[in-house]
Design a protein around this motif. Structure first.
Motif, PDB file in Angstrom:
ATOM      1  N   PRO A   1      30.933 150.728  47.823  1.00  0.00           N
ATOM      2  CA  PRO A   1      30.925 151.367  49.221  1.00  0.00           C
ATOM      3  C   PRO A   1      32.046 152.273  49.431  1.00  0.00           C
ATOM      4  O   PRO A   1      32.099 152.867  50.579  1.00  0.00           O
ATOM      5  CB  PRO A   1      31.004 149.885  49.981  1.00  0.00           C
ATOM      6  CG  PRO A   1      31.097 148.882  49.041  1.00  0.00           C
ATOM      7  CD  PRO A   1      31.280 149.448  47.547  1.00  0.00           C
ATOM      8  N   PHE A   2      32.682 152.582  48.614  1.00  0.00           N
ATOM      9  CA  PHE A   2      33.872 153.592  48.695  1.00  0.00           C
ATOM     10  C   PHE A   2      33.801 154.872  47.940  1.00  0.00           C
ATOM     11  O   PHE A   2      34.828 155.598  47.857  1.00  0.00           O
ATOM     12  CB  PHE A   2      35.263 152.858  48.032  1.00  0.00           C
ATOM     13  CG  PHE A   2      35.214 151.468  48.623  1.00  0.00           C
ATOM     14  CD1 PHE A   2      35.429 151.032  49.785  1.00  0.00           C
ATOM     15  CD2 PHE A   2      35.289 150.283  47.596  1.00  0.00           C
ATOM     16  CE1 PHE A   2      35.393 149.489  50.404  1.00  0.00           C
ATOM     17  CE2 PHE A   2      35.274 149.064  47.852  1.00  0.00           C
ATOM     18  CZ  PHE A   2      35.235 148.711  49.217  1.00  0.00           C
ATOM     19  N   HIS A   3      32.581 155.338  47.482  1.00  0.00           N
ATOM     20  CA  HIS A   3      32.488 156.364  46.925  1.00  0.00           C
ATOM     21  C   HIS A   3      32.798 157.757  47.443  1.00  0.00           C
ATOM     22  O   HIS A   3      33.127 158.546  46.664  1.00  0.00           O
ATOM     23  CB  HIS A   3      30.845 156.601  46.270  1.00  0.00           C
ATOM     24  CG  HIS A   3      29.907 156.519  47.373  1.00  0.00           C
ATOM     25  ND1 HIS A   3      29.543 157.799  47.819  1.00  0.00           N
ATOM     26  CD2 HIS A   3      29.172 155.550  48.209  1.00  0.00           C
ATOM     27  CE1 HIS A   3      28.722 157.580  49.193  1.00  0.00           C
ATOM     28  NE2 HIS A   3      28.467 156.308  49.010  1.00  0.00           N
ATOM     29  N   ASP A   4      32.650 157.706  48.856  1.00  0.00           N
ATOM     30  CA  ASP A   4      33.061 158.885  49.410  1.00  0.00           C
ATOM     31  C   ASP A   4      34.633 159.356  49.643  1.00  0.00           C
ATOM     32  O   ASP A   4      35.082 160.301  50.060  1.00  0.00           O
ATOM     33  CB  ASP A   4      32.784 158.941  50.933  1.00  0.00           C
ATOM     34  CG  ASP A   4      32.771 157.826  51.905  1.00  0.00           C
ATOM     35  OD1 ASP A   4      33.228 156.682  51.074  1.00  0.00           O
ATOM     36  OD2 ASP A   4      32.776 157.885  52.878  1.00  0.00           O
ATOM     37  N   ARG A   5      35.502 158.331  49.117  1.00  0.00           N
ATOM     38  CA  ARG A   5      36.795 158.401  49.494  1.00  0.00           C
ATOM     39  C   ARG A   5      37.514 158.296  47.785  1.00  0.00           C
ATOM     40  O   ARG A   5      38.707 158.628  47.941  1.00  0.00           O
ATOM     41  CB  ARG A   5      37.323 157.234  50.201  1.00  0.00           C
ATOM     42  CG  ARG A   5      36.992 157.350  51.514  1.00  0.00           C
ATOM     43  CD  ARG A   5      37.857 156.686  52.533  1.00  0.00           C
ATOM     44  NE  ARG A   5      37.347 154.896  52.045  1.00  0.00           N
ATOM     45  CZ  ARG A   5      38.269 154.286  51.874  1.00  0.00           C
ATOM     46  NH1 ARG A   5      39.664 154.474  51.299  1.00  0.00           N
ATOM     47  NH2 ARG A   5      38.126 152.817  51.475  1.00  0.00           N
TER      48      ARG A   5
END
Length: 240
Positions: A86-90
């Motif tokens: 869920p954290f791939h964009d950061r």
């Protein structure tokens, strides 16, 4: 901790069949313990599977995280683990030795589980040597890289076996770093400590305060998890 080809946490899964450094309990403790409060930018040195980057991304919901990994197979596997989280964009991964890594900004927090078996016999497998030994990154190079990449008011969190922790702490303090927080890790009461987690910064702590704590993974019976360990890892481990 079992060395399975994958390890599932509450919010993400780590695939690790291509990585020399598997998910281990002490690294999970570092990911849950490291001080990442109020950090806008975090750097993970030696990302491996991406475990630490993912753990701190879960704990700090707005920080942008860069992760550096020298081994090609680990780099690609970390990328897959991050992309499915869920954290791939950061989280952004870089295939590089940290000595050669450059960034347009400095970091508020650095977290690292570095190569540390400096005095042990080398494995015939070069990948394991890179992951477990200070063959590709010695203490001086690591400290120089951290000082170059960390903001003047930033802090770094690091994990070592006890003997190497003492050596590293001596080296760090001789070059102007202050040890502000230390966690000594035990399997259970009656056993010798086997890991130390440390937080350093360049600015002298207020009133010269340094926090020294202990953590036991198991109760005295060596089977049931200690309540303090469960409290620390409850947001990550499925069993808690």
């Amino acid at each position: 901790m079992a060395r399975n080809s994958s390890f599932r946490f509450k919010q993400f899964t780590i695939q690790q069949d291509q990585c020399a450094m598997k998910v281990c309990t002490d690294a999970c403790v570092l990911g849950a313990w490291a001080d990442v409060t109020d950090a806008d930018r975090i750097l993970d040195i030696g990302a491996g599977t991406g475990l630490l980057s993912l753990m701190v991304a879960q704990r700090n919901v707005y920080a942008m995280i860069d992760a550096v990994e020298i081994d090609a197979e680990a780099f690609f596997q970390a990328g897959e683990n991050v992309e499915k989280s869920p954290f791939h964009d950061r989280i952004k991964l870089f295939h590089s030795a940290v000595q050669e890594f450059t960034s347009e900004h400095q970091y508020d927090v650095i977290i690292t589980n570095p190569p540390f078996f400096q005095s042990d016999l080398l494995s015939p497998l070069d990948k394991k040597n890179i992951a477990h030994h200070a063959k590709s990154l010695d203490f001086s190079e690591l400290l120089e890289s951290i000082e170059r990449l960390l903001s003047p008011t930033g802090k770094f969190n690091i994990l070592f076996p006890v003997e190497e922790a003492l050596q590293f702490c001596t080296k760090a303090e001789s070059t102007g770093w202050y040890l502000t927080h230390k966690l000594t890790l035990f399997h259970h009461s009656g056993k010798k400590s086997f890991r130390q987690l440390m937080t350093f910064q360049k600015t002298e702590p207020v009133h010269n305060v340094s926090v020294d704590e202990e953590l036991y993974i198991y109760e005295t019976d060596g089977t049931a998890h200690h309540e303090d360990f469960k409290k620390l890892l409850k947001d990550f481990y499925l069993i808690f």
